[in-house]
Scaffold this motif. Sequence first.
Motif, PDB file in Angstrom:
ATOM      1  N   ALA A 235       0.424  42.084  11.732  1.00  7.46           N
ATOM      2  CA  ALA A 235      -0.029  41.470  12.979  1.00  7.46           C
ATOM      3  C   ALA A 235       0.005  39.951  12.844  1.00  7.46           C
ATOM      4  N   CYS A 236       0.215  39.270  13.950  1.00  3.18           N
ATOM      5  CA  CYS A 236       0.233  37.804  13.929  1.00  3.18           C
ATOM      6  C   CYS A 236      -1.171  37.265  13.680  1.00  3.18           C
ATOM      7  N   LEU A 237      -1.242  36.147  13.004  1.00  2.00           N
ATOM      8  CA  LEU A 237      -2.519  35.474  12.798  1.00  2.00           C
ATOM      9  C   LEU A 237      -2.933  34.754  14.072  1.00  2.00           C
ATOM     10  N   PRO A 238      -4.241  34.676  14.358  1.00  2.00           N
ATOM     11  CA  PRO A 238      -4.702  33.996  15.574  1.00  2.00           C
ATOM     12  C   PRO A 238      -4.156  32.570  15.669  1.00  2.00           C
ATOM     13  N   GLY A 239      -3.392  32.327  16.724  1.00  2.00           N
ATOM     14  CA  GLY A 239      -2.840  31.000  16.948  1.00  2.00           C
ATOM     15  C   GLY A 239      -1.562  30.703  16.189  1.00  2.00           C
ATOM     16  N   PHE A 240      -1.082  31.662  15.393  1.00  2.00           N
ATOM     17  CA  PHE A 240       0.108  31.433  14.577  1.00  2.00           C
ATOM     18  C   PHE A 240       1.050  32.640  14.679  1.00  2.00           C
ATOM     19  N   PRO A 241       1.756  32.778  15.799  1.00  2.00           N
ATOM     20  CA  PRO A 241       2.663  33.921  15.977  1.00  2.00           C
ATOM     21  C   PRO A 241       3.884  33.812  15.072  1.00  2.00           C
ATOM     22  N   HIS A 242       4.414  34.957  14.698  1.00  2.00           N
ATOM     23  CA  HIS A 242       5.669  35.011  13.971  1.00  2.00           C
ATOM     24  C   HIS A 242       6.605  35.988  14.681  1.00  2.00           C
TER      25      HIS A 242
ATOM     26  N   ASN B 161       1.921  35.661   8.598  1.00  2.00           N
ATOM     27  CA  ASN B 161       1.175  36.779   8.020  1.00  2.00           C
ATOM     28  C   ASN B 161       2.059  37.774   7.281  1.00  2.00           C
ATOM     29  N   ARG B 162       3.360  37.700   7.465  1.00  2.00           N
ATOM     30  CA  ARG B 162       4.256  38.619   6.770  1.00  2.00           C
ATOM     31  C   ARG B 162       4.357  38.300   5.280  1.00  2.00           C
ATOM     32  N   VAL B 163       3.927  37.101   4.884  1.00  2.00           N
ATOM     33  CA  VAL B 163       4.053  36.728   3.471  1.00  2.00           C
ATOM     34  C   VAL B 163       2.690  36.467   2.824  1.00  2.00           C
ATOM     35  N   LEU B 164       1.594  36.778   3.530  1.00  2.00           N
ATOM     36  CA  LEU B 164       0.243  36.534   3.022  1.00  2.00           C
ATOM     37  C   LEU B 164      -0.496  37.859   2.906  1.00  2.00           C
ATOM     38  N   ASP B 165      -0.952  38.207   1.715  1.00  2.00           N
ATOM     39  CA  ASP B 165      -1.602  39.507   1.532  1.00  2.00           C
ATOM     40  C   ASP B 165      -2.938  39.605   2.263  1.00  2.00           C
ATOM     41  N   PHE B 166      -3.815  38.631   2.024  1.00  3.25           N
ATOM     42  CA  PHE B 166      -5.154  38.654   2.638  1.00  3.25           C
ATOM     43  C   PHE B 166      -5.441  37.279   3.251  1.00  3.25           C
ATOM     44  N   PRO B 167      -4.919  37.003   4.432  1.00  2.00           N
ATOM     45  CA  PRO B 167      -5.060  35.670   5.028  1.00  2.00           C
ATOM     46  C   PRO B 167      -6.431  35.388   5.621  1.00  2.00           C
ATOM     47  N   ARG B 168      -7.292  36.416   5.786  1.00  2.00           N
ATOM     48  CA  ARG B 168      -8.613  36.266   6.418  1.00  2.00           C
ATOM     49  C   ARG B 168      -8.462  35.797   7.871  1.00  2.00           C
TER      50      ARG B 168
ATOM     51  N   TRP C  89      -8.774  31.923  10.321  1.00  2.00           N
ATOM     52  CA  TRP C  89      -7.736  31.307  11.146  1.00  2.00           C
ATOM     53  C   TRP C  89      -8.224  31.177  12.590  1.00  2.00           C
ATOM     54  N   ALA C  90      -8.915  32.218  13.069  1.00  2.00           N
ATOM     55  CA  ALA C  90      -9.424  32.185  14.440  1.00  2.00           C
ATOM     56  C   ALA C  90     -10.487  31.113  14.621  1.00  2.00           C
ATOM     57  N   SER C  91     -11.134  30.720  13.525  1.00  2.00           N
ATOM     58  CA  SER C  91     -12.225  29.736  13.623  1.00  2.00           C
ATOM     59  C   SER C  91     -11.724  28.298  13.590  1.00  2.00           C
TER      60      SER C  91
ATOM     61  N   ASP D 152      -8.715  40.651  30.363  1.00  2.00           N
ATOM     62  CA  ASP D 152      -7.431  41.241  30.756  1.00  2.00           C
ATOM     63  C   ASP D 152      -7.682  42.091  31.986  1.00  2.00           C
ATOM     64  N   PHE D 153      -6.699  42.844  32.404  1.00  2.00           N
ATOM     65  CA  PHE D 153      -6.840  43.623  33.643  1.00  2.00           C
ATOM     66  C   PHE D 153      -7.837  44.751  33.523  1.00  2.00           C
ATOM     67  N   ASP D 154      -8.181  45.129  32.291  1.00  2.00           N
ATOM     68  CA  ASP D 154      -9.127  46.211  32.097  1.00  2.00           C
ATOM     69  C   ASP D 154     -10.539  45.715  31.856  1.00  2.00           C
ATOM     70  N   GLY D 155     -10.734  44.390  31.925  1.00  2.00           N
ATOM     71  CA  GLY D 155     -12.060  43.849  31.716  1.00  2.00           C
ATOM     72  C   GLY D 155     -12.162  43.101  30.409  1.00  2.00           C
ATOM     73  N   PRO D 156     -13.356  42.644  30.049  1.00  4.81           N
ATOM     74  CA  PRO D 156     -13.522  41.843  28.831  1.00  4.81           C
ATOM     75  C   PRO D 156     -13.364  42.681  27.571  1.00  4.81           C
ATOM     76  N   GLU D 157     -12.749  42.083  26.590  1.00  5.10           N
ATOM     77  CA  GLU D 157     -12.678  42.705  25.274  1.00  5.10           C
ATOM     78  C   GLU D 157     -12.548  41.600  24.231  1.00  5.10           C
ATOM     79  N   GLN D 158     -12.871  41.933  23.002  1.00  6.31           N
ATOM     80  CA  GLN D 158     -12.764  40.949  21.935  1.00  6.31           C
ATOM     81  C   GLN D 158     -11.303  40.650  21.646  1.00  6.31           C
ATOM     82  N   GLN D 159     -11.028  39.379  21.463  1.00  6.42           N
ATOM     83  CA  GLN D 159      -9.677  38.992  21.112  1.00  6.42           C
ATOM     84  C   GLN D 159      -9.281  39.591  19.772  1.00  6.42           C
ATOM     85  N   ALA D 160      -8.082  40.124  19.675  1.00  2.78           N
ATOM     86  CA  ALA D 160      -7.632  40.746  18.431  1.00  2.78           C
ATOM     87  C   ALA D 160      -7.381  39.690  17.383  1.00  2.78           C
TER      88      ALA D 160
END
Length: 445
Positions: A90-97, A129-136, A140-142, A437-445
């Motif tokens: 999965a992409c890191l928050p704010g850092f898409p690949h 994130n494809r090259v980082l084992d445990f990026p936390r 990144w989101a913080s 989103d269209f289904d209502g509030p949810e936590q950002q992934a």
Amino acid sequence: MDDDGWRETHGEGVRPFTPATLSGWEEYPALEVLFPWGSLGITTNRSWVSSPSEKSLLQRWARLVGEQDVEAKARLFKETRDRRLDSRAACLPGFPHPNRTIDEEPHSHPRRLRIALRSFDRQWLIADNRVLDFPRPDLWASLQPGQVFLNQQSSHEISSGPALMATALLPDTHHFNGRGGRIHPVLHPDGTANVPTGLLRHLAGVLGLDEVTAHDLAAYAVAVAGHSAFTEHFAEELLTPGVRLPLTRDPHLWSEAVRVGQEFLWAATYGESGVPPDASASEQDGAGFSPGDPRQVRYMTPIGSAVPDALTYDEENNTLHVGPGTFTGVPPGVWAYEVGGMRVVKKWFGYRKASPTSRKTSPLDDTHVTSWPSEWTKELIDLLSALRRLVDLAPAQQAVTTKILNSPVVTTVDLTSAGVLPPQPRASRARRRVVLDFDGPEQQA
């Protein structure tokens, strides 16, 4: 068994079997309860993804994605349980690949991010994130304006240097001194303060102040624990990892500690956080000194184009020698500055000299600069300047800490009686931003 050398142990259950302290240490709240959300830093499990040189990172990436032999490519990549050439992460928050595996990746430029690899050592990381084992991902989101990451040694005793460090950059898992550590962000990913509910309000009431902020508390923490005198005073207590903070009840001591701590944060983060000591400092890039200031580090003799392999210090003339290059205005305290036994200037140079890395995990680690980049000279001056400011600030830290230790403090019992401690359930988990989103509030992934 009958001699007088025995001491009573503490009365708590799940704690190392150590004597009860006589210093009041047990009464102080732990850093980990004052900033309850904590995390390990970035754990890449492959060293080639970080470097002090962006150019080297791009060369390593080009060699990796250009390799056609599958087995050779796997060796270059350094496959692990969590990351392989065919892994989809999965992409890191704010850092898409790109939506493809590393094995499918064509020649392209990876995204890079400046991180805090070690205390005061800013390096570059492939932010993918494809090259980082445990990026936390929560760390990144913080990332946000005003974020400060406090870091304490959580797995080994601290015998020298400050007991608490800070950075405004995303920290590596070994940021503190190369031997692990625990990161305590001042802010959650959603921008709220990473403190127990009611703590700041309670402290403001005790101190008779209109407001106490999380950044005030962070500045206070580094003022008190971010110097070697604190570590020396609590040498026995710090045999068990984990910083505790004496929280003064004196508003004047609090204000003084916050002021000193803001200067500490400004120097330790190279001007990214905290408050500069004066107007001239605020006009500088980083933590350097104005031209004409007697504390200014001067680059007197060029290093040249070759990457030097020797670093020496002339204490009589306050001069640092980097190969043929010389830097004057470097006091002994700057040269000797260490964090948890790690000599900061030596460690910084060790990552940059042209020699095989001790952290080698892949043949890609051998891709290194072949000439000394001019930006490294500036970075070294920034480092020496930041350390000079902290060396000069240490006496003020020691003075205010001594006064605090000799005055009434807010204890763990006080905070427990006020309902502030223990932190509420889930306080140790990151609070993410809420998106719609269209289904209502949810936590950002």
